[in-house]
Write an enzyme that holds these catalytic residues in place. Structure first.
Site, PDB file in Angstrom:
ATOM      1  N   LYS A 188      -0.315  -1.761  -6.043  1.00 38.25           N
ATOM      2  CA  LYS A 188       0.044  -2.992  -5.319  1.00 38.25           C
ATOM      3  C   LYS A 188      -1.213  -3.801  -4.999  1.00 38.25           C
ATOM      4  O   LYS A 188      -1.249  -5.014  -5.199  1.00 38.25           O
ATOM      5  CB  LYS A 188       0.823  -2.632  -4.033  1.00 38.25           C
ATOM      6  CG  LYS A 188       2.199  -2.039  -4.326  1.00 38.25           C
ATOM      7  CD  LYS A 188       2.878  -1.446  -3.098  1.00 38.25           C
ATOM      8  CE  LYS A 188       4.179  -0.743  -3.491  1.00 38.25           C
ATOM      9  NZ  LYS A 188       4.871  -0.082  -2.386  1.00 38.25           N
ATOM     10  N   GLN A 195       3.862   1.848   3.571  1.00 44.14           N
ATOM     11  CA  GLN A 195       4.251   2.740   2.475  1.00 44.14           C
ATOM     12  C   GLN A 195       5.000   3.947   3.031  1.00 44.14           C
ATOM     13  O   GLN A 195       4.564   4.595   3.988  1.00 44.14           O
ATOM     14  CB  GLN A 195       3.002   3.183   1.692  1.00 44.14           C
ATOM     15  CG  GLN A 195       3.301   3.924   0.407  1.00 44.14           C
ATOM     16  CD  GLN A 195       4.054   3.076  -0.641  1.00 44.14           C
ATOM     17  OE1 GLN A 195       3.871   1.868  -0.714  1.00 44.14           O
ATOM     18  NE2 GLN A 195       4.907   3.707  -1.425  1.00 44.14           N
ATOM     19  N   ASP A 203       8.909  -6.014   1.916  1.00 41.31           N
ATOM     20  CA  ASP A 203       9.595  -4.872   1.295  1.00 41.31           C
ATOM     21  C   ASP A 203      11.111  -5.005   1.445  1.00 41.31           C
ATOM     22  O   ASP A 203      11.866  -4.264   0.813  1.00 41.31           O
ATOM     23  CB  ASP A 203       9.161  -3.564   1.975  1.00 41.31           C
ATOM     24  CG  ASP A 203       8.258  -2.720   1.080  1.00 41.31           C
ATOM     25  OD1 ASP A 203       8.313  -2.900  -0.149  1.00 41.31           O
ATOM     26  OD2 ASP A 203       7.521  -1.880   1.631  1.00 41.31           O
TER      27      ASP A 203
HETATM   28  N1  GUN Z   1       8.138   4.416  -1.033  1.00 40.27           N
HETATM   29  C1  GUN Z   1       8.845   4.498  -2.181  1.00 40.27           C
HETATM   30  N2  GUN Z   1       9.153   3.268  -2.620  1.00 40.27           N
HETATM   31  C2  GUN Z   1       8.644   2.391  -1.739  1.00 40.27           C
HETATM   32  C3  GUN Z   1       8.631   0.966  -1.658  1.00 40.27           C
HETATM   33  O1  GUN Z   1       9.193   0.230  -2.490  1.00 40.27           O
HETATM   34  N3  GUN Z   1       7.990   0.447  -0.592  1.00 40.27           N
HETATM   35  C4  GUN Z   1       7.407   1.222   0.353  1.00 40.27           C
HETATM   36  N4  GUN Z   1       6.813   0.620   1.367  1.00 40.27           N
HETATM   37  N5  GUN Z   1       7.396   2.531   0.304  1.00 40.27           N
HETATM   38  C5  GUN Z   1       8.014   3.120  -0.734  1.00 40.27           C
END
Ligand code: GUN
Length: 297
Positions: A52, A96, A119
Site C-alpha cells: 500500500k 491494518q 477502507d
Molecule cells: N486485513 C486484511 N485485509 C485488509 C484490508 O483490506 N484492510 C485492512 N486494513 N486490513 C486488512
C-alpha cells in the site's frame, strides 16, 4: 478459460489514478495523503501495508506509516487514530487488521473519522453501502467490482455464490453484486462454514467468489462448466521445492478448477492487486471530498 489478470488491470487503473492526481494538483489540489497504522509484525500484514505504501509513492500520493508494538493498549491506539482524524493533512486512514487480541478492532474502526475511512470498514460506511448511498466501498469487494467491470463481465441475472461471510469481503460482496448497478443485479447466495450441501449450491453457481481463508477449498467437483471464479484467498502453505520453503495459494484449487471455468483469477496476481486499486481510488476520493469536490462511488 481466460485468466483475470489483476496485475494488468491494476496497472491500467493505477495509470488513470496517477493522471487524476496530476490533473488534481494542476487545479491546485494537494497530494492525497494516506496514513496506515500497523500493530506488531505479522508477516502478511507487513507485506500488505508495504504494498500500500509503495503504491502511494507510485501514484504520487503521500503516505505515513505508523508502527506500534503489540503491547500498545486499545486506548492508546484509539488516541493515535484520533490524532490522524484531527490532522488536516491526512485524507485517508487505514488500520491494518488483524489487531492483537486485547484490542477491539470494532472499537478502533469506530474511532476513525468516516470522512477518512478509506477502507470502508466504519459502520457509517458499511450502512451507506447497504443503502446504496455514495461512500467508501471496502477495498477488496470494490476491487473485484472494478475487475468485473474492466473485463465487461455482466453478472446481471446470474447466480453468484459467495463463500465466506466476513465483514470485509463476503458480506459486502453480496451487497455490491446484488444492487441495481453495472456490474450488479446478480442473484446472490451467501454461504459459510455452517452451510449444508455447499457443493450442491456451488455447482449451480455462474459466479463463485471464494473468501473462506482455506487453501484449495473449492475443488473441481464443486463447479459447473463455464463458471466465473474469483479467488480472494491468500494462504501461505509450505512447499519444499521453493527457496523460501513456502508459497501463496488461494481458496480455489486453481489447477483443478481452471479448465472448467470461463474466467478465473490467479493467486497471486488476481484480486490482491485490485484491492490496492480500491484503496487508492478511495483515498483520492477522500482527498477530493475534503477539498469540497463532490464525487461519489
Ligand atoms: N486485513 C486484511 N485485509 C485488509 C484490508 O483490506 N484492510 C485492512 N486494513 N486490513 C486488512
Amino acid at each position: 478459460m481466460e485468466k483475470l489478470d489483476g496485475n494488468l488491470v491494476s496497472a491500467h487503473i493505477k495509470e488513470q489514478i496517477k493522471q487524476e492526481v496530476i490533473d488534481w494538483q494542476e487545479k491546485g489540489g494537494k497530494k492525497p495523503h494516506l496514513a496506515a497504522i500497523l500493530v506488531g509484525n505479522n508477516p502478511a500484514s507487513e507485506a500488505y501495508v508495504g504494498h500500500k505504501v509503495k503504491s502511494c509513492a507510485e501514484l504520487g500520493f503521500e503516505s505515513t506509516l505508523l508502527r506500534f508494538t503489540p503491547d500498545i493498549t486499545e486506548e492508546q491506539l484509539i488516541n493515535e487514530v484520533k490524532k490522524l482524524n484531527d490532522n488536516d493533512d491526512v485524507d485517508g486512514i487505514l488500520v491494518q487488521l488483524p489487531l492483537p487480541d486485547h484490542i477491539s478492532g470494532d472499537a478502533v474502526i469506530l474511532a476513525i473519522d468516516p470522512s477518512k475511512d478509506v477502507d470502508g470498514f466504519h459502520p457509517i460506511s458499511q450502512g451507506k453501502m447497504m443503502l446504496g448511498q455514495p461512500t467508501f466501498l471496502p477495498a477488496t469487494p470494490y476491487g473485484i467490482m472494478l475487475m468485473l467491470d474492466h473485463y465487461n463481465i455482466d453478472v446481471a441475472g446470474k447466480h453468484c455464490v459467495v463463500i465466506g461471510r466476513s465483514n470485509i469481503v463476503g458480506t459486502p460482496m453480496t451487497i455490491l453484486l446484488s444492487r441495481n448497478t453495472k456490474p450488479g443485479n446478480a442473484t446472490v447466495t451467501l454461504t459459510h462454514s455452517r452451510t449444508k450441501n455447499l457443493a450442491e449450491i456451488t455447482r449451480t453457481a455462474d459466479v463463485i467468489v471464494a473468501a473462506i481463508g482455506k487453501p484449495g477449498f473449492v475443488t473441481a467437483d464443486m463447479v459447473k462448466d463455464g463458471v466465473i471464479i474469483i479467488d480472494v484467498g491468500i494462504n501461505r502453505i509450505s512447499d519444499a521445492t521453493k527457496k523460501s520453503g513456502s508459497r501463496l495459494v488461494g481458496d480455489v484449487d486453481y489447477e483443478g478448477c481452471a479448465p472448467h471455468s470461463s474466467f478465473i483469477t490467479p493467486v497471486p496476481g488476481g484480486v490482491g492487486p485490485m484491492t490496492i486499486c480500491g484503496l487508492m481510488k478511495n483515498t483520492l476520493l477522500a482527498a477530493m471530498q475534503k477539498a469540497g469536490e463532490i464525487v461519489g462511488n
